[in-house]
Design a protein around this motif. Sequence first.
Motif, mmCIF file in Angstrom:
data_model
loop_
_atom_site.group_PDB
_atom_site.id
_atom_site.type_symbol
_atom_site.label_atom_id
_atom_site.label_comp_id
_atom_site.label_asym_id
_atom_site.label_seq_id
_atom_site.Cartn_x
_atom_site.Cartn_y
_atom_site.Cartn_z
ATOM 1 N N ILE A 141 0.855 -1.190 0.000
ATOM 2 C CA ILE A 141 0.000 0.000 0.000
ATOM 3 C C ILE A 141 0.889 1.237 0.000
ATOM 4 O O ILE A 141 1.738 1.407 0.877
ATOM 5 C CB ILE A 141 -0.915 0.024 1.239
ATOM 6 C CG1 ILE A 141 -1.804 -1.217 1.267
ATOM 7 C CG2 ILE A 141 -1.761 1.300 1.265
ATOM 8 C CD1 ILE A 141 -2.548 -1.412 2.578
ATOM 9 N N ASP A 142 0.701 2.095 -0.988
ATOM 10 C CA ASP A 142 1.423 3.365 -1.047
ATOM 11 C C ASP A 142 0.615 4.377 -0.236
ATOM 12 O O ASP A 142 -0.271 5.046 -0.762
ATOM 13 C CB ASP A 142 1.577 3.813 -2.500
ATOM 14 C CG ASP A 142 2.334 5.127 -2.630
ATOM 15 O OD1 ASP A 142 3.010 5.542 -1.658
ATOM 16 O OD2 ASP A 142 2.241 5.754 -3.703
ATOM 17 N N ASP A 176 -2.425 6.386 -7.615
ATOM 18 C CA ASP A 176 -2.479 4.983 -7.207
ATOM 19 C C ASP A 176 -2.242 4.789 -5.712
ATOM 20 O O ASP A 176 -2.159 3.670 -5.230
ATOM 21 C CB ASP A 176 -1.451 4.157 -7.993
ATOM 22 C CG ASP A 176 -1.778 4.115 -9.475
ATOM 23 O OD1 ASP A 176 -2.986 4.167 -9.816
ATOM 24 O OD2 ASP A 176 -0.846 4.050 -10.294
ATOM 25 N N SER A 177 -2.134 5.888 -4.996
ATOM 26 C CA SER A 177 -1.850 5.794 -3.565
ATOM 27 C C SER A 177 -3.133 5.864 -2.748
ATOM 28 O O SER A 177 -4.219 6.070 -3.265
ATOM 29 C CB SER A 177 -0.907 6.927 -3.149
ATOM 30 O OG SER A 177 -1.587 8.166 -3.232
ATOM 31 N N THR A 178 -2.960 5.676 -1.454
ATOM 32 C CA THR A 178 -4.036 5.857 -0.491
ATOM 33 C C THR A 178 -3.601 6.989 0.418
ATOM 34 O O THR A 178 -2.495 6.966 0.956
ATOM 35 C CB THR A 178 -4.268 4.567 0.316
ATOM 36 O OG1 THR A 178 -4.668 3.538 -0.593
ATOM 37 C CG2 THR A 178 -5.342 4.752 1.373
ATOM 38 N N SER A 186 -8.364 7.014 -2.159
ATOM 39 C CA SER A 186 -7.564 5.876 -2.595
ATOM 40 C C SER A 186 -7.849 5.522 -4.035
ATOM 41 O O SER A 186 -9.003 5.528 -4.457
ATOM 42 C CB SER A 186 -7.830 4.650 -1.723
ATOM 43 O OG SER A 186 -6.982 3.583 -2.112
ATOM 44 N N GLN A 235 -6.687 2.612 -4.839
ATOM 45 C CA GLN A 235 -6.523 1.166 -4.656
ATOM 46 C C GLN A 235 -7.727 0.512 -3.971
ATOM 47 O O GLN A 235 -8.065 -0.620 -4.271
ATOM 48 C CB GLN A 235 -5.267 0.916 -3.823
ATOM 49 C CG GLN A 235 -4.925 -0.529 -3.616
ATOM 50 C CD GLN A 235 -3.609 -0.707 -2.854
ATOM 51 O OE1 GLN A 235 -2.991 0.259 -2.418
ATOM 52 N NE2 GLN A 235 -3.197 -1.936 -2.684
#
Length: 160
Positions: free
Chosen positions: A41-42, A71-73, A86, A88
């Motif tokens: 998880i970024d 693409d991160s949270t 997010s 993701q």
Amino acid sequence: MPPDDCMALVKVAVAADGVSAPAADVPALRNVVAEAARDGIDLKIVEVASNPGMDTALRDVATVVGYDYPDSTVLVLSTNYVGSYSGQFHRSKLEAAEDHAKTGDPVVSAQNFLNELTSPDLPWTGLTVVLLLGVAAATVGTRFLQRRSKRSAELLDAAE
């Protein structure tokens, strides 16, 4: 300081190490970001000094930061509120994680948020199939017992 200047500082801090927070919380929040990275998880964390007028303002901040990291949270924390973005996770998963992140302690909140994101979801499809099969079996069983009872009653009447 104007909001745009504040956001620029937040973005610079997040770009450096994934965390924008008061200095005292940065090392512990970096650990949460590193743990998230190990889980694929970024995660970016922003801590806001005070509660905004509305909790949705934190989601707005998360979305602005997330624009730079699609693409991160992104988790944004204030004293009593939480907001997230997010690329993701689905919103339902984020909302559940946000519920666990409302502790008043930013480090505990971030850790709870991450724990909820990494916990497995209930297998709703499997549970639904099992439930439907159980209901169908109960229906068939009930019908079988009804017919058996009716046959027994007919045999008893015929014997009398």
